[in-house]
Motif scaffolding. Sequence first.
Motif, PDB file in Angstrom:
ATOM      1  N   ASP A  30       0.797  -1.232   0.000  1.00 47.03           N
ATOM      2  CA  ASP A  30       0.000   0.000   0.000  1.00 47.03           C
ATOM      3  C   ASP A  30       0.828   1.280   0.000  1.00 47.03           C
ATOM      4  O   ASP A  30       0.256   2.374   0.028  1.00 47.03           O
ATOM      5  N   ARG A  31       2.150   1.157  -0.061  1.00 44.25           N
ATOM      6  CA  ARG A  31       2.975   2.373  -0.083  1.00 44.25           C
ATOM      7  C   ARG A  31       2.689   3.170  -1.351  1.00 44.25           C
ATOM      8  O   ARG A  31       2.671   2.620  -2.453  1.00 44.25           O
ATOM      9  N   ALA A  32       2.484   4.461  -1.192  1.00 47.77           N
ATOM     10  CA  ALA A  32       2.180   5.351  -2.322  1.00 47.77           C
ATOM     11  C   ALA A  32       3.437   6.110  -2.747  1.00 47.77           C
ATOM     12  O   ALA A  32       4.430   6.162  -2.023  1.00 47.77           O
ATOM     13  N   LEU A  33       3.368   6.699  -3.937  1.00 50.29           N
ATOM     14  CA  LEU A  33       4.443   7.580  -4.388  1.00 50.29           C
ATOM     15  C   LEU A  33       4.510   8.783  -3.468  1.00 50.29           C
ATOM     16  O   LEU A  33       3.482   9.256  -2.972  1.00 50.29           O
ATOM     17  N   ASP A  34       5.712   9.303  -3.281  1.00 53.49           N
ATOM     18  CA  ASP A  34       5.834  10.571  -2.571  1.00 53.49           C
ATOM     19  C   ASP A  34       5.755  11.696  -3.602  1.00 53.49           C
ATOM     20  O   ASP A  34       5.529  11.439  -4.796  1.00 53.49           O
ATOM     21  N   ASP A  35       5.925  12.933  -3.179  1.00 54.56           N
ATOM     22  CA  ASP A  35       5.801  14.068  -4.108  1.00 54.56           C
ATOM     23  C   ASP A  35       6.804  13.980  -5.253  1.00 54.56           C
ATOM     24  O   ASP A  35       6.467  14.255  -6.408  1.00 54.56           O
ATOM     25  N   VAL A  36       8.030  13.577  -4.946  1.00 54.76           N
ATOM     26  CA  VAL A  36       9.042  13.423  -5.990  1.00 54.76           C
ATOM     27  C   VAL A  36       8.611  12.323  -6.959  1.00 54.76           C
ATOM     28  O   VAL A  36       8.731  12.454  -8.181  1.00 54.76           O
ATOM     29  N   CYS A  60       1.026  -4.104 -15.267  1.00 51.39           N
ATOM     30  CA  CYS A  60       1.475  -3.344 -14.106  1.00 51.39           C
ATOM     31  C   CYS A  60       1.231  -4.132 -12.833  1.00 51.39           C
ATOM     32  O   CYS A  60       0.171  -4.736 -12.656  1.00 51.39           O
ATOM     33  N   SER A  61       2.196  -4.084 -11.937  1.00 53.41           N
ATOM     34  CA  SER A  61       2.006  -4.661 -10.611  1.00 53.41           C
ATOM     35  C   SER A  61       0.782  -4.024  -9.959  1.00 53.41           C
ATOM     36  O   SER A  61       0.461  -2.862 -10.206  1.00 53.41           O
ATOM     37  N   THR A  62       0.126  -4.782  -9.114  1.00 54.49           N
ATOM     38  CA  THR A  62      -1.057  -4.272  -8.427  1.00 54.49           C
ATOM     39  C   THR A  62      -0.711  -3.374  -7.244  1.00 54.49           C
ATOM     40  O   THR A  62      -1.596  -2.740  -6.681  1.00 54.49           O
ATOM     41  N   ALA A  63       0.556  -3.285  -6.865  1.00 48.84           N
ATOM     42  CA  ALA A  63       0.966  -2.426  -5.758  1.00 48.84           C
ATOM     43  C   ALA A  63       0.606  -0.971  -6.074  1.00 48.84           C
ATOM     44  O   ALA A  63       0.699  -0.522  -7.226  1.00 48.84           O
ATOM     45  N   VAL A  64       0.221  -0.238  -5.049  1.00 48.18           N
ATOM     46  CA  VAL A  64      -0.241   1.151  -5.216  1.00 48.18           C
ATOM     47  C   VAL A  64       0.788   1.995  -5.955  1.00 48.18           C
ATOM     48  O   VAL A  64       0.458   2.723  -6.900  1.00 48.18           O
ATOM     49  N   ARG A  65       2.062   1.908  -5.573  1.00 40.24           N
ATOM     50  CA  ARG A  65       3.082   2.769  -6.184  1.00 40.24           C
ATOM     51  C   ARG A  65       3.275   2.472  -7.669  1.00 40.24           C
ATOM     52  O   ARG A  65       3.580   3.371  -8.447  1.00 40.24           O
ATOM     53  N   CYS A  66       3.074   1.237  -8.090  1.00 40.69           N
ATOM     54  CA  CYS A  66       3.171   0.900  -9.520  1.00 40.69           C
ATOM     55  C   CYS A  66       1.965   1.430 -10.278  1.00 40.69           C
ATOM     56  O   CYS A  66       2.105   1.984 -11.375  1.00 40.69           O
ATOM     57  N   ARG A  67       0.785   1.257  -9.718  1.00 38.35           N
ATOM     58  CA  ARG A  67      -0.416   1.781 -10.382  1.00 38.35           C
ATOM     59  C   ARG A  67      -0.325   3.294 -10.540  1.00 38.35           C
ATOM     60  O   ARG A  67      -0.695   3.851 -11.575  1.00 38.35           O
ATOM     61  N   GLN A  68       0.205   3.977  -9.514  1.00 35.76           N
ATOM     62  CA  GLN A  68       0.355   5.433  -9.600  1.00 35.76           C
ATOM     63  C   GLN A  68       1.415   5.830 -10.624  1.00 35.76           C
ATOM     64  O   GLN A  68       1.325   6.902 -11.218  1.00 35.76           O
TER      65      GLN A  68
END
Length: 173
Positions: A30-36, A60-68
Amino acid sequence: MQDSAARPFRLLLLRHARSGWALPGQRDFDRALDDVGFAEAELIAELAADRGIRPDLILCSTAVRCRQTAEPFFRTVSENIDIRYVDELYTGPASIYTDIIDANRHLNSLMIVGHNPMIDELFHRLAGNEAAAEALPHGYPPAALAVLDVQAGIGSAITATLVSLMLPTREVK
């Protein structure tokens, strides 16, 4: 007269953009992208669009950071782009990535949005250790996009040529 030789299969390897650390109690998934990371994802999608890169399919991986990381490609490259989310790209080893490549060789081009160490390992395996180390001497950074032409082989015997490498700050080749 135009060359009638078959075009090589084009593979695009995109590591997810920079993400924040997991918050207390938060799953890694569930880790999301940061602003960078959000800025990197936008920039790499714009660079790809400017170069005319439009994969037939994005896996795409189903992980939040990949989807973003993949989402800006939908907005920037094409709203008709086919993006599919694959759990195994989060949970599986690099061999899962090669299995996915093999299963999609009927396409002209495929983009995989995934994680390290699998993306880095796959990049070294396909491009060759020497070419990979020369292109990315410090490893596969967040939001890096490698464009590879796959010549031959299946599974662990796939070989490819690095066509270009885009980083969210600049284009390398």
